[in-house]
Design a protein around this motif. Sequence first.
Motif, short mmCIF file in Angstrom:
data_model
loop_
_atom_site.label_atom_id
_atom_site.label_comp_id
_atom_site.label_asym_id
_atom_site.label_seq_id
_atom_site.Cartn_x
_atom_site.Cartn_y
_atom_site.Cartn_z
N ILE A 205 0.84 -1.20 0.00
CA ILE A 205 0.00 0.00 0.00
C ILE A 205 0.88 1.25 0.00
O ILE A 205 0.65 2.19 -0.77
CB ILE A 205 -0.94 -0.01 1.22
CG1 ILE A 205 -1.87 -1.22 1.18
CG2 ILE A 205 -1.75 1.28 1.28
CD1 ILE A 205 -2.69 -1.42 2.45
N ARG A 207 4.02 1.51 -0.94
CA ARG A 207 4.76 1.60 -2.21
C ARG A 207 3.89 2.17 -3.32
O ARG A 207 4.31 3.03 -4.09
CB ARG A 207 5.28 0.22 -2.60
CG ARG A 207 6.31 0.22 -3.72
CD ARG A 207 6.67 -1.21 -4.10
NE ARG A 207 6.91 -2.03 -2.92
CZ ARG A 207 6.72 -3.35 -2.88
NH1 ARG A 207 6.28 -4.00 -3.95
NH2 ARG A 207 6.96 -4.03 -1.77
N GLY A 208 2.65 1.68 -3.40
CA GLY A 208 1.76 2.19 -4.43
C GLY A 208 1.47 3.67 -4.26
O GLY A 208 1.46 4.43 -5.24
N ALA A 209 1.25 4.10 -3.01
CA ALA A 209 0.94 5.50 -2.75
C ALA A 209 2.17 6.39 -2.94
O ALA A 209 2.06 7.52 -3.43
CB ALA A 209 0.41 5.65 -1.32
N LEU A 214 -0.79 3.50 -8.24
CA LEU A 214 -2.00 3.25 -7.48
C LEU A 214 -2.70 1.97 -7.90
O LEU A 214 -3.65 1.54 -7.24
CB LEU A 214 -2.95 4.45 -7.62
CG LEU A 214 -2.37 5.80 -7.17
CD1 LEU A 214 -3.42 6.89 -7.29
CD2 LEU A 214 -1.83 5.72 -5.74
N GLN A 219 -6.11 -0.31 -2.09
CA GLN A 219 -6.06 0.62 -0.97
C GLN A 219 -5.08 1.79 -1.18
O GLN A 219 -5.09 2.76 -0.43
CB GLN A 219 -5.66 -0.12 0.32
CG GLN A 219 -6.63 -1.19 0.77
CD GLN A 219 -6.53 -2.45 -0.06
OE1 GLN A 219 -5.48 -2.77 -0.61
NE2 GLN A 219 -7.63 -3.20 -0.15
N ALA A 220 -4.22 1.70 -2.20
CA ALA A 220 -3.17 2.71 -2.37
C ALA A 220 -3.74 4.10 -2.62
O ALA A 220 -3.23 5.09 -2.09
CB ALA A 220 -2.24 2.30 -3.51
#
Length: 272
Positions: A205, A207-209, A214, A219-220
């Motif tokens: 999460i 890392r994606g944000a 995304l 949840q990111a």
Amino acid sequence: MPSTTAITVQQLSRLVGLPDAPILIDVRTDEDYQADPRLLPASYRRDFKTVSTWAAEFSASKVVVICHRGQKLSQGVAAWLRHEGIPAESLEGGFEAWAAAKAPLVSASAIPPRDEQGRTVWVTRSRPKVDRVACPWLIRRFVDPDAVFLFVDPAEVPLVADRFAAVAFDIEGVFWSHRGERCTFDTMIEEFGLRIEALDRLALIVRGADTARLDLVPQAAGFLAASLGLSRMFRDDLEQLEAGMLLYDAFFRWCRDATEETHNWPAGGKAQ
């Protein structure tokens, strides 16, 4: 009859990483510690022989004491702390039982040198968004509860690190930073040796944000929105960090306990 002054590995493992976790004190002998220089997450190393001189540091705190096998050293120190009015338990089976259960341990060699008050000191860029809140949360919950974080102008981070014996993180060209597609939070989980399934979920999460991917996990996007919202709510970086700790605590608990839970009310119909 179960002991009323001991806590099991299973019970303690459910508390590790939570904001109300007990303070963990490792009183293994130097010989036992050198044989396996890893620590339970966020634990303090103390000499059992001098408990009377350091007991007051932990007044008004719940404490769990760890020795090698959960026998004379941890039970003796816990008894001394209780004498001082400090709620204290020993870990049943000690470090040996914790390691045998493959419960999380931190590589002590990865922890930076501490200052004269026993704290690690870290420095990074001001105005944190994602990674620069994620990393302090990880450090305080799993490595050093007393860690100090300095937020300064980006250009000043290396100089502040040098002058104040601080560890720079989440800037280019330092050890504690992004590696390939992974962010600094990933680096810290790996280097500290934290093998916890919930942290791996949270890392995706984060890392994606943090890296504008995304699509990594659903949840990111929401996590990024919450992080950016926090950054707009506070002018003071340390106040933002304290507020962000709650956000990460909540997502960690979701990653650990609630990934299968859904919410649908009223089920199968419209609200009246």
